[in-house]
Design an enzyme around this catalytic site. Sequence first.
Site, mmCIF file in Angstrom:
data_model
loop_
_atom_site.group_PDB
_atom_site.id
_atom_site.type_symbol
_atom_site.label_atom_id
_atom_site.label_comp_id
_atom_site.label_asym_id
_atom_site.label_seq_id
_atom_site.Cartn_x
_atom_site.Cartn_y
_atom_site.Cartn_z
ATOM 1 N N HIS A 117 0.832 -1.206 0.000
ATOM 2 C CA HIS A 117 0.000 0.000 0.000
ATOM 3 C C HIS A 117 0.866 1.256 0.000
ATOM 4 O O HIS A 117 0.548 2.248 -0.663
ATOM 5 C CB HIS A 117 -0.921 0.002 1.214
ATOM 6 C CG HIS A 117 -1.803 -1.202 1.308
ATOM 7 N ND1 HIS A 117 -2.778 -1.483 0.371
ATOM 8 C CD2 HIS A 117 -1.853 -2.218 2.212
ATOM 9 C CE1 HIS A 117 -3.399 -2.605 0.693
ATOM 10 N NE2 HIS A 117 -2.846 -3.069 1.808
ATOM 11 N N ASN A 391 6.885 17.606 18.507
ATOM 12 C CA ASN A 391 7.231 16.287 17.989
ATOM 13 C C ASN A 391 7.728 16.372 16.543
ATOM 14 O O ASN A 391 8.637 15.629 16.145
ATOM 15 C CB ASN A 391 6.025 15.362 18.064
ATOM 16 C CG ASN A 391 6.359 13.942 17.644
ATOM 17 O OD1 ASN A 391 7.058 13.212 18.342
ATOM 18 N ND2 ASN A 391 5.872 13.531 16.488
ATOM 19 N N ARG A 394 11.338 17.322 16.520
ATOM 20 C CA ARG A 394 12.213 16.240 16.992
ATOM 21 C C ARG A 394 12.384 15.138 15.957
ATOM 22 O O ARG A 394 13.408 14.449 15.974
ATOM 23 C CB ARG A 394 11.652 15.632 18.284
ATOM 24 C CG ARG A 394 11.738 16.532 19.496
ATOM 25 C CD ARG A 394 11.466 15.732 20.760
ATOM 26 N NE ARG A 394 10.166 15.081 20.737
ATOM 27 C CZ ARG A 394 9.058 15.596 21.242
ATOM 28 N NH1 ARG A 394 9.087 16.793 21.802
ATOM 29 N NH2 ARG A 394 7.914 14.941 21.181
ATOM 30 N N ASN A 397 14.237 15.891 11.303
ATOM 31 C CA ASN A 397 15.655 15.712 10.967
ATOM 32 C C ASN A 397 16.367 15.260 12.233
ATOM 33 O O ASN A 397 16.845 16.078 13.018
ATOM 34 C CB ASN A 397 16.248 17.016 10.437
ATOM 35 C CG ASN A 397 17.644 16.839 9.881
ATOM 36 O OD1 ASN A 397 18.332 15.868 10.177
ATOM 37 N ND2 ASN A 397 18.084 17.787 9.067
ATOM 38 N N HIS A 401 18.808 17.221 14.934
ATOM 39 C CA HIS A 401 18.210 17.282 16.262
ATOM 40 C C HIS A 401 19.131 16.683 17.316
ATOM 41 O O HIS A 401 19.247 17.219 18.427
ATOM 42 C CB HIS A 401 16.863 16.556 16.271
ATOM 43 C CG HIS A 401 16.273 16.412 17.647
ATOM 44 N ND1 HIS A 401 16.448 15.273 18.406
ATOM 45 C CD2 HIS A 401 15.534 17.252 18.405
ATOM 46 C CE1 HIS A 401 15.844 15.418 19.566
ATOM 47 N NE2 HIS A 401 15.273 16.612 19.586
ATOM 48 N N TYR A 409 21.096 22.003 23.958
ATOM 49 C CA TYR A 409 20.125 21.835 25.039
ATOM 50 C C TYR A 409 20.766 21.221 26.286
ATOM 51 O O TYR A 409 20.681 21.782 27.383
ATOM 52 C CB TYR A 409 18.972 20.969 24.551
ATOM 53 C CG TYR A 409 17.888 20.761 25.593
ATOM 54 C CD1 TYR A 409 16.978 21.777 25.881
ATOM 55 C CD2 TYR A 409 17.777 19.563 26.285
ATOM 56 C CE1 TYR A 409 15.988 21.597 26.838
ATOM 57 C CE2 TYR A 409 16.803 19.376 27.238
ATOM 58 C CZ TYR A 409 15.914 20.391 27.511
ATOM 59 O OH TYR A 409 14.941 20.211 28.458
ATOM 60 N N SER A 432 18.972 27.257 15.813
ATOM 61 C CA SER A 432 18.436 26.633 14.610
ATOM 62 C C SER A 432 17.851 27.671 13.657
ATOM 63 O O SER A 432 18.065 27.601 12.435
ATOM 64 C CB SER A 432 17.358 25.612 15.000
ATOM 65 O OG SER A 432 16.876 24.929 13.870
ATOM 66 N N HIS A 436 19.262 28.443 9.901
ATOM 67 C CA HIS A 436 18.359 28.297 8.760
ATOM 68 C C HIS A 436 18.292 29.594 7.945
ATOM 69 O O HIS A 436 18.324 29.559 6.703
ATOM 70 C CB HIS A 436 16.960 27.901 9.227
ATOM 71 C CG HIS A 436 16.788 26.435 9.461
ATOM 72 N ND1 HIS A 436 17.238 25.802 10.598
ATOM 73 C CD2 HIS A 436 16.210 25.471 8.710
ATOM 74 C CE1 HIS A 436 16.944 24.512 10.527
ATOM 75 N NE2 HIS A 436 16.327 24.281 9.394
#
Length: 524
Positions: A117, A391, A394, A397, A401, A409, A432, A436
């Site tokens: 599928h 989410n 996270r 990528n 991350h 972090y 980030s 970017h």
Amino acid sequence: MEPKAARLRRGEGLRGEQEDRPSAEGNTEKDRGMDLVQWTRHMEAVKMQLLEQAQGPLMELLDRAMWEAIQSYPPQGGPLPSVPPDSSSKAREPSLGKRKIFIIRKSLLDELMEVQHFRTIYHMFIAGLCVFIISTLAIDFIDEGRLMLEFDLLIFSFGQLPLALMTWVPMFLSTLLVPYQALRLWARPRDGGAWTLGVGLGCVLLAAHNAVLCVLPVHVALKYQLPPASRSVLVFEQVRLLMKSYSFLREAVPGALCARVGDGKQAPSFSSYLYFLFCPTLIYRKTYPRTPNVRWNYVAKNFAQALGCVLYACFILSRLCVPVFANMSREPFSTRALVLSIMHATLPGIFMLLLIFFAFLHCWLNAFAEMLRFGDRMFYRDWWNSTSFSNYYRTWNVVVHDWLYSYVYQDGLWLLGGRARGAAMLGVFLVSAVVHEYIFCFVLGFFYPVMLILFLVIGGLMNFMMHDRHTGPAWNVLMWTMLFLGQGIQVSLYCQEWYARRHCPLPQTTFWGLVTPRSWSCHT
């Protein structure tokens, strides 16, 4: 007495009944056998269907169990944990129990491609590419009277690619030699001023290395006016090499200093560092799980799919974006035209997002992982099922991350004492978003902070508003709606600015002229 003829007829009838009875019983047994075969086939089909439906959740459950088991394993030479550490201890020692663990596993799309599928959805995208090619040939045949397939946009975008590749060579050599040599200087034993001189020399080498990586690609791109795709090669390699250099020093320097004291640890080998520079991860380890052999047909397939995605993106831009935005700056500005352009750009924008994801995060990284026998292929997770932007960030990528989580972090929590999780998360968003925006500015050749605002402001708010507690399907629909609109805004505004800077060049170059959006005032 019964006549003889009657007795004979009755005997023949009895014999006929006896002969017919085994025939009927044989037909019944045959029918039962055929029913049994059909039932067996039906059960086999049901079994395969159940296995296909349960494969995804079962693999996720097993991966999670393996992850938890590996995470609970104590570090080498460390004590067995008697009780789980509390949150404060985790914050004080971010490397304990939160280090990136590499295990052998396939990419999620490779697992999904085993389901018929999902392969059909993949075939639909290929059919869409075929339709783009057929439409291009048909339109060219009608307009020009002959079949022709132009690649003007592709040729323009990858112009001066050899120059970009030549610029990459000193960038790579600097990354290959300088961080490792600086580590060796820092790992030397202390003997008066020699060690201090070595530390200073290592710092000077790293400063020169960072200058080469930061200045050289920018200088080449501006001096020779490289087109977007060639600039993309330079800027992505620039960011990748900087992140790899930092990860190598961040992971190896503490161990090398301990080895100098004599605790039995060894400095990393040059071969492990060389392998790290090419393998598809930004987290340095001395060793990684490896697959037993290389499937060269798999490598060729992924490179071919990546090339197909590039062609697909060129068709989308040339057929859906260029005709709309090429002359938009020549028309008077109106809110209606802006809104319509954003809505028109949502479809090509989301197509570009999916193509970038599939070409780079799946095909390109899997091809290099296969060539290097790199075992951990979890470059992304099921971000398309996300019901929250936290989410999504996270899982979109995982490679980037992991780097942000480990070195921004976690180290931020360690520096702040574990009492400022919000500040550490804001630091991740800030780093980030700035990177970017720098990438977009480098590739397009102008500063237009659309990505910075969408990522840092709107994305930051969505990260806190759409959190992981929202799990219903409506939240997944909302996330996809926001992605569609966000991609439409980016494609529309960046395309307008690109053509406005070509239709309305500045009479003289000034700082404010470079940072002020030209599409706001260019209406020729």
